[in-house]
Enzyme design. Structure first.
Site, PDB file in Angstrom:
ATOM      1  N   LYS A 164       0.576  -1.277  -0.029  1.00  0.00           N
ATOM      2  CA  LYS A 164      -0.201  -0.023   0.298  1.00  0.00           C
ATOM      3  C   LYS A 164       1.055   1.251  -0.375  1.00  0.00           C
ATOM      4  O   LYS A 164       1.551   1.200   0.903  1.00  0.00           O
ATOM      5  CB  LYS A 164      -0.595   0.068   1.489  1.00  0.00           C
ATOM      6  CG  LYS A 164      -1.577   0.993   1.105  1.00  0.00           C
ATOM      7  CD  LYS A 164      -2.463   0.980   2.705  1.00  0.00           C
ATOM      8  CE  LYS A 164      -3.460   2.072   2.849  1.00  0.00           C
ATOM      9  NZ  LYS A 164      -4.206   2.179   4.262  1.00  0.00           N
ATOM     10  N   LYS A 193      -1.753  -1.298  -3.587  1.00  0.00           N
ATOM     11  CA  LYS A 193      -2.918  -0.515  -4.235  1.00  0.00           C
ATOM     12  C   LYS A 193      -1.939   0.784  -3.522  1.00  0.00           C
ATOM     13  O   LYS A 193      -1.318   1.157  -3.148  1.00  0.00           O
ATOM     14  CB  LYS A 193      -3.500  -0.366  -2.146  1.00  0.00           C
ATOM     15  CG  LYS A 193      -4.727   0.821  -2.425  1.00  0.00           C
ATOM     16  CD  LYS A 193      -5.438   0.576  -0.327  1.00  0.00           C
ATOM     17  CE  LYS A 193      -5.883   2.259  -0.541  1.00  0.00           C
ATOM     18  NZ  LYS A 193      -7.095   2.509   1.107  1.00  0.00           N
TER      19      LYS A 193
END
Length: 328
Positions: free
Chosen positions: A198, A251
């Site tokens: 992320k 992400k």
């Protein structure tokens, strides 16, 4: 022209073009992110995230019922507490009457076949808006942070979540959660999907508007990955697999297709998820509204690139549209 130079014969027909894809899009590949508030009858549009809203638990049947009938298979829940007392350790995150646990129970009752994932983080519930617990000097204290995240994940599993998905990026939280799930009898009853790579992206703005999760000071660059950190991302993916993640996630998605491809290489036997985040979604919608391209065409192009890079699960706000488009 050499024989080996001629490729167009292999994709001259619409059907033969479809055969060039290693994997086609299916409805079960889409997971719909949903914002759940602690106002039971709420339906509040989110201006920076077109077509999306905050929902109260009493509105979930009318909201999701038509989508389930159309083929919606999975959702991921994000809590948006508006009427709780936040503190420095995110105590309301596992409140049995809080938005996420209430929604899990409601959805299990309404739609028994719907797969329910829960985002696990503290930022929506802490007074400072960060994802972990701080030391007195203002630095993240990973050990109590991971322990607290594990407590919340276990509470969601006990409520009936099929999947817990920690997005906090605290070191050691996957091992802590897996240990908690196993020790409490949920090791084989609840999937652990890790936001493994992320990144500290500029694309989260609309989400933070929706969830009210912007930090009250500083930023999250000390625990989310630097955008240039390909090596760190690879290490994080390997670590989370070793610590017991059942699914790994990258992400955002579109700016990090190379990392998705790396994840496929590093964890070839794991399902691979990506999150087409709020800013990605908003950009595609804005471009279509400006006449730059056709919305459906661009939505397909972006998502198909994620599948091409290796993803088997896509979290996207376009999920309702894809349930319709894939029937055409």
């Amino acid at each position: 022209m050499d024989i080996s130079s001629v490729l167009q014969g292999g994709y001259q027909h619409p059907l033969s073009r479809s055969w060039q894809a290693q994997r086609g899009l299916k409805k079960n590949m889409f997971m719909y992110p949903i914002f759940i508030t602690d106002e039971p009858d709420a339906h509040v549009e989110i201006p920076s995230l077109p077509g999306q809203a905050r929902w109260g638990v009493n509105k979930l049947e009318e909201f999701l019922g038509p989508l389930v009938k159309r083929g919606l298979r999975s959702v991921i829940l994000f809590g948006v507490p508006l009427h709780c007392e936040k503190d420095d350790r995110g105590t309301p995150a596992d409140d049995p009457n809080g938005p996420v646990i209430s929604a899990v129970r409601k959805l299990r009752e309404l739609f028994p076949e719907l797969y329910i994932a829960c985002d696990v983080c503290l930022c929506e519930y802490t007074s400072h808006g960060h994802c972990g617990v701080f030391r007195p000097d203002g630095t993240i204290d990973n050990t109590p942070s991971a322990a607290r995240i594990a407590e919340v994940a276990l509470a969601y599993a006990r409520a009936g979540a099929h999947c817990v998905a920690p997005s906090d990026m605290m070191d050691g939280r996957i091992k802590a959660i897996k240990r908690a799930l196993i020790d409490n009898g949920y090791g084989n009853r609840c999937t652990l999907m890790s936001y493994s790579a992320k990144f500290a992206s500029a694309l989260y703005g609309p989400f933070r508007d929706a969830a009210g999760s912007a930090p009250s000071f500083g930023d999250r660059k000390c625990y989310q990955l630097p955008p240039t950190a390909k090596g760190l991302a690879r290490r994080a993916i390997r670590r989370d697999v070793d610590e017991g993640a059942d699914i790994v996630m990258v992400k955002p998605a579109l700016p990090y297709l190379d990392v998705i491809q790396d994840a496929k290489e590093l964890a070839p036997d794991h399902p691979l998820a990506c999150y087409q985040v709020s800013g990605e979604y908003a950009m595609v919608v804005a471009g279509a509204k400006a006449g730059v391209y056709d919305l459906k065409t661009m939505a397909f192009e972006t998502v198909e690139s994620m599948v091409r890079a290796g993803c088997t699960l896509i979290l996207t706000y376009f999920t309702p549209q894809f349930l319709h488009w894939l029937e055409e």
